[in-house]
Design an enzyme around this catalytic site. Structure first.
Site, PDB file in Angstrom:
ATOM      1  N   HIS A 304     -20.826  83.207 -58.635  1.00 21.34           N
ATOM      2  CA  HIS A 304     -21.287  83.936 -57.449  1.00 21.34           C
ATOM      3  C   HIS A 304     -20.254  85.000 -57.106  1.00 21.34           C
ATOM      4  O   HIS A 304     -20.612  86.127 -56.814  1.00 21.34           O
ATOM      5  CB  HIS A 304     -21.499  82.970 -56.289  1.00 21.34           C
ATOM      6  CG  HIS A 304     -22.112  83.595 -55.093  1.00 21.34           C
ATOM      7  ND1 HIS A 304     -23.331  84.255 -55.128  1.00 21.34           N
ATOM      8  CD2 HIS A 304     -21.686  83.685 -53.798  1.00 21.34           C
ATOM      9  CE1 HIS A 304     -23.638  84.705 -53.924  1.00 21.34           C
ATOM     10  NE2 HIS A 304     -22.645  84.385 -53.099  1.00 21.34           N
ATOM     11  N   GLU A 315     -15.928  78.174 -54.561  1.00 20.52           N
ATOM     12  CA  GLU A 315     -16.600  78.104 -55.852  1.00 20.52           C
ATOM     13  C   GLU A 315     -15.647  77.601 -56.928  1.00 20.52           C
ATOM     14  O   GLU A 315     -16.038  76.795 -57.789  1.00 20.52           O
ATOM     15  CB  GLU A 315     -17.164  79.468 -56.245  1.00 20.52           C
ATOM     16  CG  GLU A 315     -17.962  79.425 -57.539  1.00 20.52           C
ATOM     17  CD  GLU A 315     -18.715  80.705 -57.852  1.00 20.52           C
ATOM     18  OE1 GLU A 315     -19.579  80.679 -58.754  1.00 20.52           O
ATOM     19  OE2 GLU A 315     -18.458  81.736 -57.182  1.00 20.52           O
ATOM     20  N   LYS A 336     -20.423  90.950 -59.702  1.00 21.07           N
ATOM     21  CA  LYS A 336     -20.274  91.685 -58.439  1.00 21.07           C
ATOM     22  C   LYS A 336     -19.035  92.574 -58.432  1.00 21.07           C
ATOM     23  O   LYS A 336     -18.949  93.505 -57.622  1.00 21.07           O
ATOM     24  CB  LYS A 336     -20.243  90.706 -57.264  1.00 21.07           C
ATOM     25  CG  LYS A 336     -21.544  89.972 -57.030  1.00 21.07           C
ATOM     26  CD  LYS A 336     -21.443  89.028 -55.832  1.00 21.07           C
ATOM     27  CE  LYS A 336     -22.745  88.260 -55.594  1.00 21.07           C
ATOM     28  NZ  LYS A 336     -22.993  87.233 -56.643  1.00 21.07           N
ATOM     29  N   PHE A 400     -25.572  82.864 -47.280  1.00 21.30           N
ATOM     30  CA  PHE A 400     -25.391  82.565 -45.865  1.00 21.30           C
ATOM     31  C   PHE A 400     -26.433  81.535 -45.435  1.00 21.30           C
ATOM     32  O   PHE A 400     -27.605  81.630 -45.805  1.00 21.30           O
ATOM     33  CB  PHE A 400     -25.569  83.822 -45.023  1.00 21.30           C
ATOM     34  CG  PHE A 400     -24.389  84.763 -45.027  1.00 21.30           C
ATOM     35  CD1 PHE A 400     -23.252  84.513 -45.762  1.00 21.30           C
ATOM     36  CD2 PHE A 400     -24.432  85.927 -44.271  1.00 21.30           C
ATOM     37  CE1 PHE A 400     -22.171  85.379 -45.747  1.00 21.30           C
ATOM     38  CE2 PHE A 400     -23.360  86.802 -44.238  1.00 21.30           C
ATOM     39  CZ  PHE A 400     -22.221  86.534 -44.978  1.00 21.30           C
TER      40      PHE A 400
END
Length: 416
Positions: A304, A315, A336, A400
């Site tokens: 993630h 994580e 990301k 979230f």
């Protein structure tokens, strides 16, 4: 009941690194950042002035001008990525049983740019000037609805909404639908277009975003000690999921097989993960159990990896808890770092990245990892692509609200 094997036969992406799978992959491997100064509106008053915008999407390639005007940009992205995925799959819709073809597309926020624009119209000109298309341009389910209408898919059709896990949930739901025999073909993924004034303001107020405005390409720094928040991204990623029997009957190319998934909740906090990574750990373990494989069979993890202080540590702890000593041997990277956080579309583009990595035998780098956080001490493939052959991978998505999703893909072995 015997479960039906589910394979990926088509891929379509709309990303800050391009709207073509080949170019997207080449730029990932090259370590090219898609982050820059926001160009769509004046950001001078914002503490964060950078994002990963989609720069070369041409809606007229996929839509008539009149159609495009009646869609939010997130819906345009969904249509574009879906068309690319179907074209890539080689599906002949005229010969497909469309009663057994469905769509699940997730989005975290939906048509927020439309909401902003139409709210301004309401305040400036009154209720009579609000577009009659405002509601279908805004509501999250319409990405799936419009794709279903466009291609005539009459099977299961809906949206998943779980913040940054939305498209990962969409993939899992579509996987289960095929696995249960409720459809033969599913389009699955996510779409997001939230680089807007109010979205940026909200994330800035929450102090969730990087403020490294002078070095946008270096702003997304997963697992780095100097990280200061995530970078907003946008785009869409759609896959054609298909029963193995259907794919083989039409001679389709098969990118990968989905073999397991796990979904959990932290039940902890609206934005922060469990400090010990407990929810993520349970999702990863559930995916391994579902796939009936051992941790040591995972050859690569697409994390993630948002570059938030709490998230990266949680994580890392989750991976260590599940994999033990092997956690230090399995390579992990963060997409990301290159394209920012695509929010509701992140899980899908990252699972696709796992597939492309497996097929190419290459892992893209986690860029900007110059000063690793001592609490993030695993192998995150820092700053340089790596040749790496593997047959099974794990993709993590956390959102979230405490939503956790882990999905496992495998190289197709060519056997029934």
């Amino acid at each position: 009941m015997k479960s039906i094997r589910t394979v990926v036969t088509g891929i379509g992406v709309v990303t800050p690194l391009g709207c073509d799978t080949g170019n997207f992959w080449q730029l990932l491997v090259a370590g090219r950042s898609g982050v820059g100064r926001i160009s769509r509106f004046d950001v001078s008053a914002y503490p964060t002035q950078i994002a990963a915008e989609v720069k070369d999407f041409d809606e007229n390639r996929f839509l008539e001008k009149k159609e495009a005007r009646r869609m939010d940009q997130s819906e345009q992205y969904a249509i574009g990525a879906s068309q690319l995925a179907i074209d890539d799959s080689g599906l002949d819709l005229a010969k497909t049983d469309l009663d057994r073809a469905g769509v699940v597309i997730g989005s975290g926020i939906g048509g927020i740019s439309t909401f902003e624009q139409q709210h301004k119209t309401l305040l400036d000109s009154g209720p009579g000037r609000v577009s009659p298309f405002f509601i279908p341009m805004m509501i999250i389910d319409m990405c799936a609805g419009l794709v279903s209408i466009r291609f005539g898919f009459r099977g299961p059709n809906y949206a998943t909404v779980s913040a940054c896990s939305s498209s990962a949930h969409a993939i899992v739901d579509a996987f289960r639908i095929v696995q249960r025999g409720e459809a033969d073909i599913m389009l699955a993924g996510g779409a997001e277009s939230t680089i807007t004034p109010i979205s940026l303001a909200g994330f800035c107020s929450a102090r969730a975003l990087s403020t490294r405005n002078d070095e946008p390409e270096r702003a997304s720094r997963p697992f780095d000690k100097d990280r200061d928040g995530f970078v907003m991204g946008e785009g869409a990623a759609i896959m054609v999921l298909e029963s193995l029997e259907s794919a083989q009957a039409r001679g389709a190319k098969i990118y990968a097989e989905i073999i397991g998934a796990g979904m959990t909740s932290d039940a902890h906090h609206i934005t922060a993960p469990l400090p010990d990574g407990g929810g993520a750990r349970r999702a990863i373990q559930a995916a391994l159990n579902d796939a009936n494989i051992k941790p040591e069979e995972i050859g690569y993890i697409n994390s993630h990896g948002t570059a938030t202080e709490l998230g990266d540590i949680a994580e890392t702890k989750a991976i260590k808890a599940v994999f033990g000593d092997y956690a230090y041997k399995v390579p992990i990277n963060s997409t990301k770092s290159l394209i920012g956080h695509l929010l509701g579309a992140a899980g899908a583009v990252e699972f696709i990245t796992g597939i492309l990595s497996m097929r190419a035998g290459v892992l893209h780098p986690t860029i900007n990892l110059d000063n690793p956080d001592p609490e993030c001490d695993l192998d995150y493939v820092p700053n340089k692509a790596r040749d790496w052959n593997f047959d099974i991978f794990l993709s993590n998505s956390f959102g979230f609200g405490g939503h956790n999703v882990s999905i496992i893909g495998r190289r197709f072995n060519g056997q029934l």
